[in-house]
Design an enzyme around this catalytic site. Sequence first.
Site, PDB file in Angstrom:
ATOM      1  CB  SER A  33      -9.342  13.251  14.337  1.00 11.74           C
ATOM      2  OG  SER A  33      -8.577  13.037  13.914  1.00 11.74           O
ATOM      3  CG  HIS A  44       7.382   6.361  13.753  1.00 11.66           C
ATOM      4  ND1 HIS A  44       6.281   7.049  13.075  1.00 11.66           N
ATOM      5  CD2 HIS A  44       7.553   7.352  14.392  1.00 11.66           C
ATOM      6  CE1 HIS A  44       6.174   8.519  13.002  1.00 11.66           C
ATOM      7  NE2 HIS A  44       7.256   8.448  13.875  1.00 11.66           N
ATOM      8  CD  GLU A  58       1.546   6.475  15.069  1.00  6.92           C
ATOM      9  OE1 GLU A  58       2.835   6.431  13.307  1.00  6.92           O
ATOM     10  OE2 GLU A  58       0.896   7.924  15.681  1.00  6.92           O
TER      11      GLU A  58
END
Length: 249
Positions: free
Chosen positions: A65, A136, A155
């Site tokens: 990924s 976030h 994150e």
Amino acid sequence: MPSSSQHPIDQFKKFKYEITRFLMVYKFALDHMEMKIDVLKEEFQSLHDYNPIEHTKSRLKTPESIMNKMFRKNHELTFDSIKNNIKDIAGLRITCSFISDIYRVKDMLCGQSDLVVLEVKDYIQNPKSNGYQSLHLLVDVPVYMSDGEQRACVEIQIRTIAMDFWASLEHKIFYKYNKTVPERLTKELKSAADAAGALDLQMERLHREIQEIKDADIDSSEEELQRIVIQNQQFNLPQNLLRLLGGGD
């Protein structure tokens, strides 16, 4: 990256070592954050008889990924470039019951001296056009390896249960349609997001009113006041201490 003059097997071994160590730093950063969350949960449960955090879920991007994202963004495939350009290798999702809990958790995390807050994006005050809501954070987390301190970006997404349910549903629909969703479904999703937002506001009002009633009820039993509970373990306060404080016979 390994030198081309090395034997292919040696190149592979070196690369495997480097990428394993690279990802371990992010994995340990997630472990560090989850430990912080566990401490906050236990503190609130013990001192306030209330836990603002329903549950957490962590995720570490796979090497495939990471590589695909670097190729899509046309970045150089080096570890320094990956670290500088991909900020969501390590992800932590925190689910709360109420909107106010989201900001309470955010403030507690931002107040931790070993964390450096790199970015805050508030999609609750400013939802995305499709209805997505969440808070976030990008935080720089210290990780102490055998050769010294490393830093890793994590994150953090903080949502209510309703926001998380909607985001999960939206992801499944977009995945099924390969990100080409009929306009009718897009409108239905936006309507569902609005309904979820209205539910959150209603539950927030109920929560506030219940808390006000609870705060007004000061008739705590004497027995309850004479004990403390930490991690499901009960401790009775010494009678001599209670007498000294005027709480005993």
